[in-house]
Design a protein around this motif. Sequence first.
Motif, PDB file in Angstrom:
ATOM      1  N   SER A 216       0.832  -1.194   0.000  1.00  0.00           N
ATOM      2  CA  SER A 216       0.000   0.000   0.000  1.00  0.00           C
ATOM      3  C   SER A 216       0.876   1.257   0.000  1.00  0.00           C
ATOM      4  N   LEU A 217       1.943   1.187   0.760  1.00  0.00           N
ATOM      5  CA  LEU A 217       2.864   2.323   0.864  1.00  0.00           C
ATOM      6  C   LEU A 217       3.660   2.500  -0.428  1.00  0.00           C
ATOM      7  N   LYS A 218       4.233   1.366  -0.912  1.00  0.00           N
ATOM      8  CA  LYS A 218       5.147   1.426  -2.074  1.00  0.00           C
ATOM      9  C   LYS A 218       4.423   1.696  -3.380  1.00  0.00           C
ATOM     10  N   GLU A 219       3.318   0.983  -3.598  1.00  0.00           N
ATOM     11  CA  GLU A 219       2.680   1.033  -4.916  1.00  0.00           C
ATOM     12  C   GLU A 219       1.772   2.248  -5.079  1.00  0.00           C
ATOM     13  N   SER A 222      -4.526   3.919  -3.689  1.00  0.00           N
ATOM     14  CA  SER A 222      -5.306   4.996  -3.078  1.00  0.00           C
ATOM     15  C   SER A 222      -6.020   4.462  -1.829  1.00  0.00           C
ATOM     16  N   GLY A 223      -6.408   5.386  -0.951  1.00  0.00           N
ATOM     17  CA  GLY A 223      -7.095   5.002   0.291  1.00  0.00           C
ATOM     18  C   GLY A 223      -8.588   4.868   0.072  1.00  0.00           C
ATOM     19  N   ILE A 230     -15.305   2.382  -1.914  1.00  0.00           N
ATOM     20  CA  ILE A 230     -14.147   1.633  -2.411  1.00  0.00           C
ATOM     21  C   ILE A 230     -13.088   1.570  -1.314  1.00  0.00           C
ATOM     22  N   PRO A 231     -12.857   0.369  -0.804  1.00  0.00           N
ATOM     23  CA  PRO A 231     -11.937   0.240   0.329  1.00  0.00           C
ATOM     24  C   PRO A 231     -10.485   0.345  -0.107  1.00  0.00           C
ATOM     25  N   PRO A 232      -9.604   0.678   0.850  1.00  0.00           N
ATOM     26  CA  PRO A 232      -8.175   0.690   0.520  1.00  0.00           C
ATOM     27  C   PRO A 232      -7.676  -0.738   0.301  1.00  0.00           C
ATOM     28  N   LEU A 233      -6.429  -0.886  -0.135  1.00  0.00           N
ATOM     29  CA  LEU A 233      -5.889  -2.237  -0.383  1.00  0.00           C
ATOM     30  C   LEU A 233      -5.991  -3.134   0.847  1.00  0.00           C
ATOM     31  N   PRO A 234      -5.444  -2.746   1.995  1.00  0.00           N
ATOM     32  CA  PRO A 234      -5.557  -3.682   3.098  1.00  0.00           C
ATOM     33  C   PRO A 234      -6.876  -3.507   3.839  1.00  0.00           C
ATOM     34  N   GLY A 235      -7.782  -4.450   3.614  1.00  0.00           N
ATOM     35  CA  GLY A 235      -9.003  -4.538   4.399  1.00  0.00           C
ATOM     36  C   GLY A 235      -8.788  -5.753   5.291  1.00  0.00           C
ATOM     37  N   LEU A 236      -8.737  -5.546   6.590  1.00  0.00           N
ATOM     38  CA  LEU A 236      -8.449  -6.673   7.470  1.00  0.00           C
ATOM     39  C   LEU A 236      -9.742  -7.120   8.137  1.00  0.00           C
ATOM     40  N   GLY A 237     -10.235  -8.297   7.760  1.00  0.00           N
ATOM     41  CA  GLY A 237     -11.496  -8.816   8.294  1.00  0.00           C
ATOM     42  C   GLY A 237     -11.228  -9.701   9.496  1.00  0.00           C
ATOM     43  N   THR A 238     -11.217  -9.099  10.668  1.00  0.00           N
ATOM     44  CA  THR A 238     -10.934  -9.868  11.883  1.00  0.00           C
ATOM     45  C   THR A 238     -11.486  -9.151  13.109  1.00  0.00           C
ATOM     46  N   HIS A 239     -11.775  -9.964  14.153  1.00  0.00           N
ATOM     47  CA  HIS A 239     -12.180  -9.392  15.450  1.00  0.00           C
ATOM     48  C   HIS A 239     -11.106  -9.688  16.479  1.00  0.00           C
ATOM     49  N   ASP A 240      -9.936 -10.060  15.999  1.00  0.00           N
ATOM     50  CA  ASP A 240      -8.869 -10.484  16.904  1.00  0.00           C
ATOM     51  C   ASP A 240      -8.039  -9.259  17.304  1.00  0.00           C
ATOM     52  N   PRO A 241      -8.122  -8.837  18.583  1.00  0.00           N
ATOM     53  CA  PRO A 241      -7.432  -7.603  19.001  1.00  0.00           C
ATOM     54  C   PRO A 241      -5.931  -7.654  18.744  1.00  0.00           C
ATOM     55  N   ASN A 242      -5.327  -8.854  18.810  1.00  0.00           N
ATOM     56  CA  ASN A 242      -3.872  -8.928  18.569  1.00  0.00           C
ATOM     57  C   ASN A 242      -3.524  -8.668  17.111  1.00  0.00           C
ATOM     58  N   ARG A 243      -4.363  -9.157  16.210  1.00  0.00           N
ATOM     59  CA  ARG A 243      -4.115  -8.930  14.772  1.00  0.00           C
ATOM     60  C   ARG A 243      -4.315  -7.440  14.470  1.00  0.00           C
ATOM     61  N   MET A 260      -5.469   4.481   4.783  1.00  0.00           N
ATOM     62  CA  MET A 260      -5.001   3.464   3.821  1.00  0.00           C
ATOM     63  C   MET A 260      -5.202   2.046   4.360  1.00  0.00           C
ATOM     64  N   LEU A 261      -5.851   1.929   5.518  1.00  0.00           N
ATOM     65  CA  LEU A 261      -6.012   0.616   6.152  1.00  0.00           C
ATOM     66  C   LEU A 261      -7.417   0.547   6.742  1.00  0.00           C
ATOM     67  N   GLU A 262      -8.169  -0.489   6.358  1.00  0.00           N
ATOM     68  CA  GLU A 262      -9.558  -0.572   6.834  1.00  0.00           C
ATOM     69  C   GLU A 262      -9.745  -1.828   7.682  1.00  0.00           C
ATOM     70  N   PHE A 263     -10.433  -1.672   8.814  1.00  0.00           N
ATOM     71  CA  PHE A 263     -10.782  -2.843   9.623  1.00  0.00           C
ATOM     72  C   PHE A 263     -12.218  -3.238   9.305  1.00  0.00           C
ATOM     73  N   GLN A 264     -12.401  -4.522   9.064  1.00  0.00           N
ATOM     74  CA  GLN A 264     -13.732  -5.014   8.694  1.00  0.00           C
ATOM     75  C   GLN A 264     -14.171  -6.067   9.707  1.00  0.00           C
ATOM     76  N   MET A 265     -15.398  -5.967  10.140  1.00  0.00           N
ATOM     77  CA  MET A 265     -15.916  -6.930  11.134  1.00  0.00           C
ATOM     78  C   MET A 265     -17.332  -7.337  10.765  1.00  0.00           C
ATOM     79  N   LEU A 266     -17.800  -8.397  11.408  1.00  0.00           N
ATOM     80  CA  LEU A 266     -19.131  -8.906  11.091  1.00  0.00           C
ATOM     81  C   LEU A 266     -20.181  -8.255  11.988  1.00  0.00           C
ATOM     82  N   TYR A 267     -21.353  -8.041  11.417  1.00  0.00           N
ATOM     83  CA  TYR A 267     -22.475  -7.478  12.170  1.00  0.00           C
ATOM     84  C   TYR A 267     -22.737  -8.342  13.412  1.00  0.00           C
ATOM     85  N   GLY A 268     -22.857  -7.672  14.549  1.00  0.00           N
ATOM     86  CA  GLY A 268     -23.191  -8.391  15.785  1.00  0.00           C
ATOM     87  C   GLY A 268     -21.993  -8.927  16.541  1.00  0.00           C
TER      88      GLY A 268
END
Length: 319
Positions: A216-219, A222-223, A230-243, A260-268
């Motif tokens: 995302s940084l090098k190439e 866009s955010g 339109i999401p940025p390149l890294p969309g991280l789908g997790t509920h794991d606080p460590n990740r 440039m970084l989006e967190f994605q989670m599931l409803y509920g």
Amino acid sequence: MIKSLLIYLSKAAWARAIVTKWKFVRQAASRFIAGDNIEDALVVVRELNKKGINATIDHLGESTTSTEDAIRATNDIRRLLEEIGCCEIRANVSLKLTQIGLALDFDLCKQNLVAIMDSAKENNNYIRIDMEDTPYTDLTIELFRFLRKLGYQNVGLVIQSYLYRSEGDIKELICEGARFRLVKGAYKEPKSVAYPKKADVDKNFDNLTKIMLDASLKENFSGLSSDGRIPPLPGLGTHDPNRIKYAQDYSKEIGLSKDMLEFQMLYGIRRDLQENCVKEGFPVRVYVPYGTHWYPFYMRRLAERPANLLFFIGNYFKK
Ligand code: FDA
């Protein structure tokens, strides 16, 4: 053991026929599902948008067994795109290829997918192709590349950190300008293709996160787009606080801006984390499923956290 059984049941037609007749199960599933109709999903999305959270809406369905159902699902998804277009909410659409015919006929699926992409384009929207189990991984990537060759830019896909192949896939696809949602993976896969131990899946999640953030940084990807679709390149789908912490710390270390970084989670699931990420200034997207084909989606949520069975049992006694 329980996890494997629940994932097996999620695909068993006989179990679906029995379980979906029990009203208390639908009640228990409502924790993860916006409702039966588009209108129910739009109500949930408006509430999320008010909290500064974007959405991706999923018209539930998968493993479709007839051409008519695949075409019906395609038309439903096109209608969803029109509805989103009319009400200007901050939402895009996620879909599963087996819902629109991948398990039936590759060409039928291709045709349905192109029709959906045209609707997405007309309505200035974006399609995220969910990743299903490994019989469909190559076909999903092939269809994604086919769309890109046709010139559709408004499409992304999902990569699963439990698969050994994912690092190779991600590196190749990044060079082609693809945007991903990274997830751990929700299906039962053999040891020959997927890490059997959770610690290794987590480690690979961080490794793939790093690759995505560096790219995302090098190439100069866009955010997040200003309409939140339109999401940025890294969309991280997790509920794991460590990740999540790893990604936030690493993005800070390399100087990647927050949009440039989006967190994605599931409803509920983990609303507290969703709201914390918004407070920290990161884009957040919640996956909002709706529809009557909720059974396999719900069974996978039970499998991810067998403690959810307690809610299920609680609803049985409330019935
Ligand atoms: P992990 O399982 O380690 O859970 C971390 C914490 O999150 C748990 O301790 C608990 O607090 C909470 N949590 C996780 N799951 C829960 C649940 N079901 N109920 C209650 N709490 C729960 N998979 C796939 O194979 N293909 C796909 O296309 C997608 N798409 C997708 C989109 C989005 C937006 C998300 C968030 C996830 C997916 N997934 C998916 C599912 C994904 O692969 C994975 O199974 C789940 O996200 C659970 O893993 P976590 O990363 O949350 O971590």
